[in-house]
Motif scaffolding. Structure first.
Motif, short mmCIF file in Angstrom:
data_model
loop_
_atom_site.label_atom_id
_atom_site.label_comp_id
_atom_site.label_asym_id
_atom_site.label_seq_id
_atom_site.Cartn_x
_atom_site.Cartn_y
_atom_site.Cartn_z
N GLN A 66 5.03 3.84 1.94
CA GLN A 66 5.09 2.36 1.50
C GLN A 66 4.63 1.56 2.74
OE1 GLN A 66 9.09 0.37 1.11
NE2 GLN A 66 9.58 2.55 0.38
N CYS A 67 3.84 0.47 2.46
CA CYS A 67 3.55 -0.25 3.91
C CYS A 67 2.98 -1.53 3.41
CB CYS A 67 2.95 0.52 4.98
SG CYS A 67 1.33 0.82 4.64
N GLY A 68 2.70 -2.45 4.22
CA GLY A 68 1.91 -3.63 4.24
C GLY A 68 2.44 -4.88 3.54
N THR A 69 3.63 -5.05 3.18
CA THR A 69 4.24 -6.06 2.33
C THR A 69 4.68 -7.34 3.24
OG1 THR A 69 6.57 -5.32 2.53
CG2 THR A 69 5.09 -4.75 0.64
N CYS A 70 4.56 -7.23 4.47
CA CYS A 70 4.61 -8.57 5.29
C CYS A 70 3.61 -8.29 6.49
CB CYS A 70 6.09 -8.49 5.99
SG CYS A 70 7.24 -8.85 4.75
N ARG A 71 2.52 -8.56 6.41
CA ARG A 71 1.46 -7.98 7.59
C ARG A 71 1.61 -8.80 8.75
NH1 ARG A 71 -4.75 -9.71 5.39
NH2 ARG A 71 -4.14 -7.64 4.11
N MET A 120 0.81 -1.03 -0.01
CA MET A 120 -0.01 -0.09 0.34
C MET A 120 0.79 1.29 -0.04
SD MET A 120 -2.83 -1.10 2.93
CE MET A 120 -1.65 -2.25 3.85
N LYS A 121 0.30 2.22 -0.58
CA LYS A 121 0.92 3.55 -0.42
C LYS A 121 -0.07 4.58 -0.66
CE LYS A 121 2.40 4.61 -5.19
NZ LYS A 121 2.89 5.81 -5.50
N PHE A 138 4.81 -4.11 8.32
CA PHE A 138 3.96 -4.95 9.15
C PHE A 138 2.41 -4.46 9.18
CE2 PHE A 138 2.73 -2.78 12.92
CZ PHE A 138 3.77 -1.53 12.83
N PHE A 139 2.24 -3.39 8.40
CA PHE A 139 0.93 -2.79 8.61
C PHE A 139 0.04 -3.46 7.94
CE2 PHE A 139 1.71 2.47 9.03
CZ PHE A 139 2.84 2.00 9.96
#
Ligand SMILES: Cc1cc2nc3c(=O)[nH]c(=O)nc-3n(C[C@H](O)[C@H](O)[C@H](O)COP(=O)(O)OP(=O)(O)OC[C@H]3O[C@@H](n4cnc5c(N)ncnc54)[C@H](O)[C@@H]3O)c2cc1C
Length: 505
Positions: free
Chosen positions: A442-447, A284-285, A476-477
């Motif tokens: 950027q976030c979310g790629t290993c929730r 996500m971004k 982690f988001f």
């Protein structure tokens, strides 16, 4: 291959908001800690955001190419240096709203719950604000989450012209609040970042070693595949192997995911920690739009960001879904807006012949608008032939458009109230969506989560699949929320740090 003959208790990869903060938290344990950072220290003049040349030269871009979903290359706006992206960030350190930790209905779908709630994060937000010397003030912003104490330092004052706008906005029944900012007391380097508040204090401990220009290229597991045994890094064109008990990735959400995928081996054929097939997915971004108002009155062009508006965060009377968060950009001569959206000012410059960029910046007031994008497994980081691919199709677009138009209405109504003192001419509002290369948030790629089938990390940010591997950047988001991410990354690093301190004891 050179094998480092030391054995480390902890190896941290990356020195940004996550890695830099965690290094500082773990340093007093006395454990043997190695920090590997692919960039170097940034000289102070490089950090001078008041230099317009900085923006023309697109200085803050990594010297590498990534690929979009159509295979087109782009140069990512990401900063490889000690302090990572916090060396170029706006230092707005904002808490996520209480409801952001729950499942939230958006116009285009559900933003998932976090597995932990706001109260779990609150003590770490407080610790993070103290560590990063956050200047702010609680106000009557209805979305402001409950706090266990006041901000550690008082809010910065608004530039006089901004104060007039704030008053005009408040008269419309809205709740403009002071934007929490991390600031040092140094005139040379006023912005608080993870070098200043993380790495520098960590290095005062003899047990902490930092190696710069050390790019980690692979993680090697033991023969059973249950733990990471060594980290391979390239330093000065030479391969090095570092051995450690606990390995922590903090390379940023895109690079951490890419490193896990690149480290595939026969025990982990789809990449490390990827039994769920979720590594790299749900990238996500934010939707992020910059808007520039033009005024006939000049401002200093060098003031700090100071205002945030969250009145439309959860929607409005016509749109019962979250819309997002608004901040002013600060004086455009020193704001990174140039770096992110150079075309915005060029459009203005074309419309105003005879105006140089500097004059234009002094007559401009900028606004950033942020809207949450929703996690989508098809929005993902992939690695092919060693190269990074970013598949990203934006979603939740109407919510963002609504926010933009709502904000234009507010500013126009404010102008009427202010008469001619601030905006004698009608403001113009060029706006442009931030393109794929702007990966700032950027976030979310290993929730993270409890279930190894639906998450990569457990709630302590340890990978479900490997017993000694952690990820503490924005990977982690589970959802992006609508506010900028750095304070939550910092708070989470402090939270995971507490867990690791217990483990190391
Ligand atoms: C222009 C700009 C403005 C921003 N403004 C704000 C703001 O005002 N407020 C806010 O909350 N957020 C802001 N952000 C976002 C914020 O900076 C990031 O969310 C935050 O820095 C992310 O922290 P991180 O630890 O996840 O990763 P990063 O800060 O990106 O750190 C990752 C680190 O890992 C290193 N690294 C990467 N790969 C490797 C490797 N293979 N080997 C060794 N080292 C590696 C990098 O060099 C870097 O030091 C902004 C970002 C940008 C670009």
């Amino acid at each position: 291959m050179i094998i480092d003959d030391q054995h480390y208790d902890v190896i941290i990869v990356g020195t940004g908001a996550g890695g830099g903060t965690l290094a500082n938290k773990l340093a007093p344990t006395g454990k043997n800690i190695l920090i590997l950072e692919r960039g170097d220290f940034m000289p102070l003049e490089e950090q001078n955001r008041a230099n317009v040349d900085v923006f023309k030269k697109e200085r803050y871009r990594a010297a590498e190419r990534w690929y979009d979903k159509d295979g087109e290359t782009f140069s990512p706006q990401t900063n490889y240096a000690v302090g990572g992206n916090t060396k170029i960030y706006g230092a707005a350190l904002v808490r996520m709203r209480e409801k952001d930790f729950d499942a939230v209905e958006h116009q285009e779908g559900i933003s998932p719950e976090w597995g932990l709630n706001y109260q779990d994060f609150e003590p770490y937000y407080t610790e993070a604000e103290r560590l990063y010397m956050v200047h702010g003030q609680t106000t009557d912003d209805p979305t402001e989450p409950p706090r266990s104490g006041e901000f550690p330092l008082p809010a910065v004052e608004h530039e006089p012209q901004i104060q007039k706008i704030v008053d005009a906005i408040a008269k419309q029944g809205l709740h403009p609040t002071s934007l929490p900012l991390s600031l040092t007391r140094s005139e040379d380097d006023p912005t608080g970042d993870s070098e200043v508040f993380g790495i520098v204090p960590a290095l005062k401990h003899d047990n902490v070693t930092l190696k710069t220009s050390a790019k980690v290229v692979c993680l090697l597991t033991n023969s059973s595949g249950e733990a990471v045994r060594a980290v391979e890094a390239e330093i000065d064109g030479q391969s090095y192997l570092f051995f450690g008990d606990i390995i922590i990735l903090a390379c940023g959400a895109i690079n951490s995911a890419a490193l896990l995928l690149k480290s595939a081996n026969h025990k982990h054929p789809n990449g490390l920690a990827n039994s769920s097939d979720l590594v790299g997915r749900n990238f996500m971004k934010h939707h992020q739009t910059a808007m520039v108002e033009l005024s006939v009155n000049a401002n200093s062009g060098k003031f700090l960001r100071s205002v945030s508006v969250n009145d439309f965060y959860w929607g409005d009377e016509n749109f019962p879904y979250p819309m997002g968060h608004i901040e002013n950009t600060g004086g455009l001569l020193q704001d990174i807006i140039f770096a992110e959206s150079p075309p915005i000012l060029s459009v203005l410059a074309k419309g105003m012949p005879g105006f140089g960029l500097k004059q234009l910046a002094k007559r401009s007031i900028g606004w950033w608008m942020y809207t949450e994008t929703l996690p989508d497994p098809d929005n993902r980081v992939r690695v092919k032939d060693g190269k990074i691919y970013l598949d990203f199709t934006p979603n939740n677009i109407e919510a963002h458009d609504r926010l933009i138009y709502r904000w234009i209405d507010v500013l126009k109504a404010g102008e009427k109230k202010l008469g001619s003192s601030v905006f004698e001419k009608l403001a113009i509002y060029p706006r442009g969506e931030v393109p794929i290369q702007a990966v700032a948030n950027q976030c979310g790629t290993c929730r993270f989560g409890e279930d190894p089938q639906t998450s990569v990390l457990d709630l302590n940010c340890r990978t479900h699949d490997l017993e000694n591997l952690y990820v503490v950047d924005s990977s982690f988001f589970p959802s992006s929320s609508g506010v900028p991410p750095a304070l939550t990354i910092i708070a989470n690093a402090l939270r995971v740090g507490n867990h690791l301190k217990e483990k190391l004891r």
